[in-house]
Design a protein around this motif. Sequence first.
Motif, PDB file in Angstrom:
ATOM      1  N   THR A  84       0.826  -1.210   0.000  1.00 51.18           N
ATOM      2  CA  THR A  84       0.000   0.000   0.000  1.00 51.18           C
ATOM      3  C   THR A  84       0.857   1.256   0.000  1.00 51.18           C
ATOM      4  O   THR A  84       0.531   2.246  -0.673  1.00 51.18           O
ATOM      5  CB  THR A  84      -0.932   0.005   1.227  1.00 51.18           C
ATOM      6  OG1 THR A  84      -1.694  -1.210   1.248  1.00 51.18           O
ATOM      7  CG2 THR A  84      -1.885   1.184   1.180  1.00 51.18           C
ATOM      8  N   LEU A  85       1.968   1.236   0.728  1.00 58.41           N
ATOM      9  CA  LEU A  85       2.868   2.394   0.752  1.00 58.41           C
ATOM     10  C   LEU A  85       3.520   2.602  -0.611  1.00 58.41           C
ATOM     11  O   LEU A  85       3.688   3.741  -1.062  1.00 58.41           O
ATOM     12  CB  LEU A  85       3.930   2.204   1.833  1.00 58.41           C
ATOM     13  CG  LEU A  85       3.448   2.340   3.277  1.00 58.41           C
ATOM     14  CD1 LEU A  85       4.555   1.960   4.255  1.00 58.41           C
ATOM     15  CD2 LEU A  85       2.958   3.753   3.563  1.00 58.41           C
ATOM     16  N   VAL A  86       3.902   1.515  -1.269  1.00 59.39           N
ATOM     17  CA  VAL A  86       4.471   1.628  -2.616  1.00 59.39           C
ATOM     18  C   VAL A  86       3.434   2.208  -3.569  1.00 59.39           C
ATOM     19  O   VAL A  86       3.740   3.078  -4.393  1.00 59.39           O
ATOM     20  CB  VAL A  86       4.972   0.253  -3.113  1.00 59.39           C
ATOM     21  CG1 VAL A  86       5.321   0.311  -4.603  1.00 59.39           C
ATOM     22  CG2 VAL A  86       6.189  -0.187  -2.322  1.00 59.39           C
ATOM     23  N   ARG A  87       2.212   1.739  -3.454  1.00 63.20           N
ATOM     24  CA  ARG A  87       1.126   2.265  -4.290  1.00 63.20           C
ATOM     25  C   ARG A  87       0.958   3.764  -4.051  1.00 63.20           C
ATOM     26  O   ARG A  87       0.807   4.552  -4.997  1.00 63.20           O
ATOM     27  CB  ARG A  87      -0.180   1.528  -3.971  1.00 63.20           C
ATOM     28  CG  ARG A  87      -1.369   2.018  -4.786  1.00 63.20           C
ATOM     29  CD  ARG A  87      -2.660   1.302  -4.404  1.00 63.20           C
ATOM     30  NE  ARG A  87      -3.784   1.833  -5.168  1.00 63.20           N
ATOM     31  CZ  ARG A  87      -4.146   1.399  -6.360  1.00 63.20           C
ATOM     32  NH1 ARG A  87      -3.499   0.410  -6.923  1.00 63.20           N
ATOM     33  NH2 ARG A  87      -5.187   1.948  -6.982  1.00 63.20           N
ATOM     34  N   MET A  88       0.992   4.159  -2.781  1.00 58.99           N
ATOM     35  CA  MET A  88       0.854   5.567  -2.429  1.00 58.99           C
ATOM     36  C   MET A  88       1.952   6.407  -3.079  1.00 58.99           C
ATOM     37  O   MET A  88       1.693   7.484  -3.632  1.00 58.99           O
ATOM     38  CB  MET A  88       0.911   5.717  -0.901  1.00 58.99           C
ATOM     39  CG  MET A  88       0.819   7.153  -0.411  1.00 58.99           C
ATOM     40  SD  MET A  88       1.087   7.293   1.388  1.00 58.99           S
ATOM     41  CE  MET A  88      -0.418   6.535   1.995  1.00 58.99           C
ATOM     42  N   CYS A  89       3.191   5.907  -3.034  1.00 59.76           N
ATOM     43  CA  CYS A  89       4.323   6.646  -3.595  1.00 59.76           C
ATOM     44  C   CYS A  89       4.180   6.838  -5.098  1.00 59.76           C
ATOM     45  O   CYS A  89       4.379   7.942  -5.622  1.00 59.76           O
ATOM     46  CB  CYS A  89       5.627   5.923  -3.288  1.00 59.76           C
ATOM     47  SG  CYS A  89       6.153   5.991  -1.566  1.00 59.76           S
ATOM     48  N   PHE A  90       3.850   5.773  -5.807  1.00 60.90           N
ATOM     49  CA  PHE A  90       3.770   5.867  -7.271  1.00 60.90           C
ATOM     50  C   PHE A  90       2.583   6.713  -7.712  1.00 60.90           C
ATOM     51  O   PHE A  90       2.658   7.420  -8.717  1.00 60.90           O
ATOM     52  CB  PHE A  90       3.715   4.469  -7.889  1.00 60.90           C
ATOM     53  CG  PHE A  90       5.071   3.834  -8.045  1.00 60.90           C
ATOM     54  CD1 PHE A  90       5.866   4.129  -9.141  1.00 60.90           C
ATOM     55  CD2 PHE A  90       5.566   2.973  -7.079  1.00 60.90           C
ATOM     56  CE1 PHE A  90       7.126   3.565  -9.289  1.00 60.90           C
ATOM     57  CE2 PHE A  90       6.822   2.403  -7.204  1.00 60.90           C
ATOM     58  CZ  PHE A  90       7.610   2.700  -8.318  1.00 60.90           C
ATOM     59  N   GLN A  91       1.484   6.652  -6.976  1.00 62.88           N
ATOM     60  CA  GLN A  91       0.361   7.532  -7.291  1.00 62.88           C
ATOM     61  C   GLN A  91       0.764   8.989  -7.147  1.00 62.88           C
ATOM     62  O   GLN A  91       0.401   9.831  -7.970  1.00 62.88           O
ATOM     63  CB  GLN A  91      -0.824   7.217  -6.376  1.00 62.88           C
ATOM     64  CG  GLN A  91      -1.598   5.975  -6.747  1.00 62.88           C
ATOM     65  CD  GLN A  91      -2.776   5.725  -5.832  1.00 62.88           C
ATOM     66  OE1 GLN A  91      -2.732   6.034  -4.637  1.00 62.88           O
ATOM     67  NE2 GLN A  91      -3.843   5.153  -6.361  1.00 62.88           N
ATOM     68  N   ASP A  92       1.522   9.275  -6.092  1.00 61.67           N
ATOM     69  CA  ASP A  92       1.949  10.644  -5.848  1.00 61.67           C
ATOM     70  C   ASP A  92       2.921  11.134  -6.923  1.00 61.67           C
ATOM     71  O   ASP A  92       2.974  12.319  -7.232  1.00 61.67           O
ATOM     72  CB  ASP A  92       2.606  10.750  -4.470  1.00 61.67           C
ATOM     73  CG  ASP A  92       2.799  12.199  -4.027  1.00 61.67           C
ATOM     74  OD1 ASP A  92       1.793  12.931  -3.965  1.00 61.67           O
ATOM     75  OD2 ASP A  92       3.946  12.599  -3.773  1.00 61.67           O
ATOM     76  N   LEU A  93       3.670  10.201  -7.489  1.00 61.60           N
ATOM     77  CA  LEU A  93       4.603  10.547  -8.564  1.00 61.60           C
ATOM     78  C   LEU A  93       3.894  10.751  -9.899  1.00 61.60           C
ATOM     79  O   LEU A  93       4.523  11.140 -10.887  1.00 61.60           O
ATOM     80  CB  LEU A  93       5.669   9.455  -8.714  1.00 61.60           C
ATOM     81  CG  LEU A  93       6.724   9.388  -7.605  1.00 61.60           C
ATOM     82  CD1 LEU A  93       7.549   8.110  -7.739  1.00 61.60           C
ATOM     83  CD2 LEU A  93       7.622  10.609  -7.643  1.00 61.60           C
ATOM     84  N   GLY A  94       2.590  10.480  -9.929  1.00 60.31           N
ATOM     85  CA  GLY A  94       1.828  10.689 -11.149  1.00 60.31           C
ATOM     86  C   GLY A  94       1.662   9.454 -12.003  1.00 60.31           C
ATOM     87  O   GLY A  94       1.139   9.536 -13.118  1.00 60.31           O
ATOM     88  N   TRP A  95       2.092   8.301 -11.496  1.00 61.09           N
ATOM     89  CA  TRP A  95       1.938   7.073 -12.251  1.00 61.09           C
ATOM     90  C   TRP A  95       0.486   6.604 -12.198  1.00 61.09           C
ATOM     91  O   TRP A  95      -0.239   6.891 -11.241  1.00 61.09           O
ATOM     92  CB  TRP A  95       2.813   5.968 -11.672  1.00 61.09           C
ATOM     93  CG  TRP A  95       4.284   6.113 -11.939  1.00 61.09           C
ATOM     94  CD1 TRP A  95       5.065   7.189 -11.662  1.00 61.09           C
ATOM     95  CD2 TRP A  95       5.155   5.116 -12.495  1.00 61.09           C
ATOM     96  NE1 TRP A  95       6.370   6.941 -12.015  1.00 61.09           N
ATOM     97  CE2 TRP A  95       6.453   5.669 -12.530  1.00 61.09           C
ATOM     98  CE3 TRP A  95       4.966   3.809 -12.959  1.00 61.09           C
ATOM     99  CZ2 TRP A  95       7.553   4.971 -13.015  1.00 61.09           C
ATOM    100  CZ3 TRP A  95       6.065   3.113 -13.437  1.00 61.09           C
ATOM    101  CH2 TRP A  95       7.345   3.696 -13.480  1.00 61.09           C
TER     102      TRP A  95
END
Length: 309
Positions: A203-214
């Motif tokens: 979930t944290l990885v998902r959060m990071c990539f979403q924030d990066l615009g992926w």
Amino acid sequence: MANNYDGEQPTENNKTPSTLADNGLTITADETANLSVQDLTVLETSVRGQVSGLVGALHPNIKNRTLNGTSVSRLDLRLHPELDERARQMPSMDVAISYRVPFLKALIDPDPRHHRDLIEELVQTNIPLQTLAIHLLCPIATELGNYWCNDDADFMQVAVASTRLSNIVNHLTHAGPRPTVPKTEKRILLARSRGTKHTLGVTLVRMCFQDLGWIVDGGADMEIGDTMYMRLSARSYDLLGLSVGRLEEAIDCKEAIERSRSEIVTENTKIVIGGAAVLTHPEGFQNTGADFVTRSALEAITLAEQAVG
């Protein structure tokens, strides 16, 4: 509990329930109240035997890099990601760091009002989700492991705190600031193995990539299997991220990677693996065919930026 992100539910005696779901073990705080001292001792010994071994392995003092002439261990970076140059570039880093101590105390505190207030504060600060994940939530998860190993908290306190943390992460993912999607959209598919019991990292990885615009597909709810392969064959992904929970799943992981690469559409897809098993036994996953083997969300996004651009 779906609409109650702090993981608390009212009971007749206002007790906080806690669940230990590994290996089919489900025990609530109310049920432990009916156990004898001897039974509680046996229970804690059993749980500690499973959990503390994992937590201890997650906290080895392995020296793996040098920053400004000083040797830094992976544990140092999990507790203090600000030691990493890439992490120091994240906006609002200092603000996120300032919440570590009060947030950790609030998670352990029996009174749920304290961490609820902090959640609202975090939402109001508009700290980017990537910064929250790397500089606040990941260090807190690591410190909870330290609490267990050092006997600063018993297993029920750690279980309740971990449940709260997982629900807070889910809440922030939906209530936090929304990133601006770049013109060139990059896409990642996330999945976990069947043996992955703790999905906070995914979930944290998902959060990071979403924030990066992926564009992020899959996540903690997607298990490695037919649905994942269907997604891979239906569209092109820049990155496939797999979380593996147990060392015994290394062979299954290798087979999954080989099958994933069998599709023409995945010809240019980079594959990265991580998770609890990879963290504790990285050598067991070196020959699985993955492009990258990572030990943290920070490593995952750093490698992704280097590989995908």
